[in-house]
Design a protein around this motif. Sequence first.
Motif, PDB file in Angstrom:
ATOM      1  N   PRO A 175     -10.944   9.590  -4.299  1.00  0.00           N
ATOM      2  CA  PRO A 175     -12.206   9.318  -3.606  1.00  0.00           C
ATOM      3  C   PRO A 175     -13.389   9.521  -4.542  1.00  0.00           C
ATOM      4  O   PRO A 175     -13.436  10.515  -5.279  1.00  0.00           O
TER       5      PRO A 175
ATOM      6  N   THR B 171       0.714   4.117   0.679  1.00  0.00           N
ATOM      7  CA  THR B 171       0.588   5.067   1.781  1.00  0.00           C
ATOM      8  C   THR B 171       1.155   4.499   3.076  1.00  0.00           C
ATOM      9  O   THR B 171       1.176   5.198   4.097  1.00  0.00           O
TER      10      THR B 171
ATOM     11  N   ASP C 264       0.892  -1.151   0.000  1.00  0.00           N
ATOM     12  CA  ASP C 264       0.000   0.000   0.000  1.00  0.00           C
ATOM     13  C   ASP C 264       0.934   1.206   0.000  1.00  0.00           C
ATOM     14  O   ASP C 264       1.703   1.405   0.950  1.00  0.00           O
TER      15      ASP C 264
ATOM     16  N   SER D  73       3.411   9.166  -5.141  1.00  0.00           N
ATOM     17  CA  SER D  73       3.967   7.822  -4.937  1.00  0.00           C
ATOM     18  C   SER D  73       4.881   7.438  -6.103  1.00  0.00           C
ATOM     19  O   SER D  73       5.808   6.636  -5.936  1.00  0.00           O
TER      20      SER D  73
ATOM     21  N   GLN E 121      -8.981  17.478   1.169  1.00  0.00           N
ATOM     22  CA  GLN E 121      -8.488  16.171   1.588  1.00  0.00           C
ATOM     23  C   GLN E 121      -8.518  15.177   0.432  1.00  0.00           C
ATOM     24  O   GLN E 121      -7.568  14.415   0.223  1.00  0.00           O
ATOM     25  N   GLY E 122      -9.620  15.188  -0.339  1.00  0.00           N
ATOM     26  CA  GLY E 122      -9.737  14.267  -1.466  1.00  0.00           C
ATOM     27  C   GLY E 122      -8.714  14.546  -2.539  1.00  0.00           C
ATOM     28  O   GLY E 122      -8.113  13.621  -3.104  1.00  0.00           O
TER      29      GLY E 122
ATOM     30  N   ASP F 199      -1.391  12.365  -3.753  1.00  0.00           N
ATOM     31  CA  ASP F 199      -0.381  11.578  -3.047  1.00  0.00           C
ATOM     32  C   ASP F 199      -0.264  10.176  -3.635  1.00  0.00           C
ATOM     33  O   ASP F 199       0.839   9.699  -3.926  1.00  0.00           O
ATOM     34  N   ILE F 200      -1.399   9.506  -3.829  1.00  0.00           N
ATOM     35  CA  ILE F 200      -1.384   8.120  -4.296  1.00  0.00           C
ATOM     36  C   ILE F 200      -1.082   8.025  -5.786  1.00  0.00           C
ATOM     37  O   ILE F 200      -0.312   7.164  -6.224  1.00  0.00           O
TER      38      ILE F 200
ATOM     39  N   GLN G 299      -5.282  13.437  -1.315  1.00  0.00           N
ATOM     40  CA  GLN G 299      -5.169  11.974  -1.317  1.00  0.00           C
ATOM     41  C   GLN G 299      -4.942  11.448  -2.729  1.00  0.00           C
ATOM     42  O   GLN G 299      -4.092  10.584  -2.961  1.00  0.00           O
ATOM     43  N   ALA G 300      -5.698  11.986  -3.694  1.00  0.00           N
ATOM     44  CA  ALA G 300      -5.515  11.571  -5.086  1.00  0.00           C
ATOM     45  C   ALA G 300      -4.123  11.933  -5.585  1.00  0.00           C
ATOM     46  O   ALA G 300      -3.473  11.140  -6.279  1.00  0.00           O
TER      47      ALA G 300
END
Length: 254
Positions: free
Chosen positions: A96, A66, A64, A122, A110-111, A117-118, A114-115
Amino acid sequence: MLPLQGKKGIILGIANDQSLAWGCAKAFHDQGAELALSYFNGKAKPHVAPLAEKVEAPIFLPLDVTDQEQWDTFFAAIEQQWGEIDFALHSVVFAPKEDLHGRVVDCSSQGFLQAMDISCHSFIRMAKACEPLMTRGGSILAMSYYGAQRVIENYNMMGPVKSALEASVRQMADELGESHIRVNALSAGPIETRAASGLSGFDKLMEQAAAKAPLHQLTTIDDVGAVAAFLVSDAARHITGQIQFVDCGYNIIG
């Protein structure tokens, strides 16, 4: 001798046998490469484990992106068992659903983070982890989509996320060039993968792509794999910082 004989590479992001990353894994394996694969979690493992067996992957671990502990464990295993690698493919994407299905101007902070970051950062983290393992140079690949460059209906917040990914490809190609590490991205046409199933109206998008593309057909995961295998081979040793379309020419029309 096969084009990738003697080369070792890692693949992040295989979800099942419809994944773009699986098309690439098959091509790498068929051309002689040895592969290390990851799977997202215990739920995903039954779908990916048979594929790891098909390509005889000696390293198959959960990752994963994260989870820093899993990240460290995965790359420690690569270093311990192989010591060095020749290529790496990143095919990890997430947003999300509630943010993906709405307007960009309405997406949550936040969404969006998160998008980003991943789906993007990454990739940068992967390149950083790979750099010391590519002692003789190497090739790093990302997976993008035309929505990074043009407005595609229902692609929404993934447009700016993939734009950031493509900009990262160019920047890192410049930064890692002195180490003879090449960085490129593949921009595939619409293919019915697990990730694509999260987009609204995806069936309509595929129909339009097949109708408008100069070759009047859709790209397959095997088509993408063939180009990926070329880009990590020595034949592509002078290609870096590029966004390589594999979309039957749709990008010149759309």
